[in-house]
Design an enzyme around this catalytic site. Structure first.
Site, PDB file in Angstrom:
ATOM      1  N   HIS A 125      31.016  22.036  -8.141  1.00  0.00           N
ATOM      2  CA  HIS A 125      31.548  20.724  -7.745  1.00  0.00           C
ATOM      3  C   HIS A 125      32.711  20.824  -6.759  1.00  0.00           C
ATOM      4  CE1 HIS A 125      28.982  18.667 -10.511  1.00  0.00           C
ATOM      5  NE2 HIS A 125      29.543  19.207 -11.583  1.00  0.00           N
ATOM      6  N   ASP A 162      21.736  22.839 -12.884  1.00  0.00           N
ATOM      7  CA  ASP A 162      22.719  22.132 -13.709  1.00  0.00           C
ATOM      8  C   ASP A 162      22.350  20.652 -13.776  1.00  0.00           C
ATOM      9  OD1 ASP A 162      25.905  22.689 -14.579  1.00  0.00           O
ATOM     10  OD2 ASP A 162      25.455  20.612 -14.072  1.00  0.00           O
ATOM     11  N   HIS A 164      24.255  18.124 -13.644  1.00  0.00           N
ATOM     12  CA  HIS A 164      25.059  17.360 -12.690  1.00  0.00           C
ATOM     13  C   HIS A 164      24.809  17.880 -11.276  1.00  0.00           C
ATOM     14  CE1 HIS A 164      27.341  17.137 -16.530  1.00  0.00           C
ATOM     15  NE2 HIS A 164      27.447  15.877 -16.180  1.00  0.00           N
ATOM     16  N   ASP A 246      23.421  22.398 -19.127  1.00  0.00           N
ATOM     17  CA  ASP A 246      23.736  21.106 -19.729  1.00  0.00           C
ATOM     18  C   ASP A 246      22.606  20.095 -19.629  1.00  0.00           C
ATOM     19  OD1 ASP A 246      24.255  21.304 -17.020  1.00  0.00           O
ATOM     20  OD2 ASP A 246      26.272  20.471 -17.123  1.00  0.00           O
TER      21      ASP A 246
END
Length: 311
Positions: A125, A162, A164, A246
């Protein structure tokens, strides 16, 4: 040739506030899982401290200085609502970068077939000048730039599974035509980026959003129909995996319903494509995963497949 596992004690010194999902216990649970007898053959190495020049492959000096200067002398400090630092955070983040750089060196030199970097904080990120989403430096993007700039590769692919969207990796590689960044992620979900229309400056970015409450069947169908063909067409000389766990059904931060076996299947397929395109050269780096038991089981499944593929 065994799989190389890069870790470092500094990951246990990066503290976040009580109750924060990106916690020291993540690494403790992973370490316990990878200390099981079936992982005895792993080539375990300390992730080195990176050089400033490694970070500067993707971030300006001002960002490096800002992160270094933000580290508190005690306690924790919030860089934003999600991202925190403590004494030792900069060192941990530098070893996470150093582990990725060393993993690329090991795989491209023929010292290892593949490698897994189990360090924190995660990286996908972090944008050019913005730490966010628990991340300080863009580890996967730095690894890709290291392979391109210092090893002279012409094509490096980064696959991010991931839950996200890896907005940081996308931003850091947006203008890099020698890279292909492909990501599957839940949408809608934070950070709100990762739409199919975000394609990079050279059509070198592919985003594949997955709807909440979808499971491994849709993931497998998407990868088989879209992502695997794109990888084979690109013919990477190195495959980097942003390995976030996740998307697991037990994870508290999202609503995808993957099972542990889905991560094993995806790893197996990606390693197979790497064998077709680049003699199995794979570097995987830990991103998310916040249910501790699901994280440990999924990482174990991921690393087991890496070991099988390296044999």
């Amino acid at each position: 040739m065994p799989t190389v596992l890069f870790t470092h004690q500094s990951s246990l010194n990066h503290q976040t506030p009580a109750g924060h999902p990106e916690q020291i216990a993540r690494i403790e649970h992973i370490n316990a899982a990878l200390n099981a007898p079936q992982f005895a053959a792993l080539d375990r190495r300390d992730a080195p401290n990176c050089d400033d020049t490694d970070i500067l492959l993707c971030h300006p000096q001002a960002h490096l200085d800002a992160i270094t200067n933000a580290e508190p002398a005690s306690g924790t400090v919030a860089l934003d609502g999600d991202t925190h630092m403590s004494p030792g955070s900069t060192t941990a983040a530098r070893h996470a970068v150093g582990g990725c750089v060393a993993a690329v060196d090991a795989v491209l030199s023929g010292d290892a077939n593949n490698a897994f970097v189990s360090c924190r904080p995660p990286g996908h990120h972090a944008e050019q000048t913005t730490p966010m989403g628990f991340c300080l430096f863009g580890t996967a993007a730095i690894a890709a730039k290291h392979a391109l700039e210092r090893h002279g590769l012409s094509r490096v692919a980064v696959v991010d599974f991931d839950v996200h969207h890896g907005n940081g990796t996308q931003a850091l590689l947006w203008d890099e035509p020698r890279s292909l960044f492909i990501t599957s992620h839940q949408n809608p979900l934070w950070p709100g980026t990762g739409m199919p229309g975000e394609t990079g400056a050279s059509n070198n970015v592919q985003n594949w959003p997955l709807p909440p409450h979808s499971d491994g069947r849709l993931m497998r169908a998407t990868y088989e129909a879209e992502i695997f063909p794109a990888l084979r067409h690109f013919k990477p000389e190195l495959l980097i995996i942003s390995a976030g766990f996740d998307a697991h059904a037990d994870d508290p931060l999202a609503q995808l319903n993957w099972a542990t076996e889905d991560f094993a299947w995806l790893t197996r397929e990606l390693c197979g494509i790497a064998r077709e395109c680049c003699d199995g050269k794979v570097v995987s780096t830990l991103e998310g995963g916040y249910d501790l038991n699901a994280l440990a089981a999924s990482v174990a499944a991921h690393v087991q497949v890496l070991m099988e593929s390296a044999a």
